[in-house]
Design a protein around this motif. Structure first.
Motif: not given
Length: 128
Positions: A53, A56, A61-62
């Motif tokens: 969150s 990077t 994932d995400r």
């Protein structure tokens, strides 16, 4: 040649040498690979703790956050948070208690256990 011109020529001739050697002599050696920990588990933990969150993180994932620095090529970096030489012990310390390393940092204390920090570090050192 005047003395002033000679001094200027001498200084200018030395600049390329200073520029090339200046940075190299102050950088610590590349961080050692973390021999302890499970990188496969570390990638899952990065997702579980929500590191993506803010950061990077390639291969997770995400994990495309833009708040903190990207962790791309983390294994090739010299420093952690601009404070600590990049090695496995310091990385585990940073992950488990970033506020102790840099009070007031935006990196929150997520309650990462020592074993989880070891596995997260092992994964991050695969990113070089």
């Amino acid at each position: 040649m005047s003395r002033r011109l000679w001094i200027l020529a001498t200084v200018l001739a030395a600049l390329p040498v200073l520029a090339v050697t200046g940075c190299a002599s102050t950088s610590p050696p590349p961080p050692p690979e973390s021999r302890a920990g499970r990188p496969d588990r570390g990638a899952k933990l990065i997702a579980q703790y929500g590191c993506g969150s803010c950061h990077t993180v390639p291969g997770v994932d995400r994990a495309g956050g833009l708040v903190g620095p990207p962790l791309t090529r983390f294994g090739a970096r010299s420093y952690i948070a601009g404070e600590l030489p990049n090695n496995a012990d310091n990385l585990r310390r940073w992950i488990t208690d970033p506020q102790a390393v840099e009070p007031g940092t935006a990196m929150p204390n997520l309650g990462v256990s020592a074993i989880d920090a070891q596995d997260i570090a092992a994964y991050l050192y695969t990113l070089d």
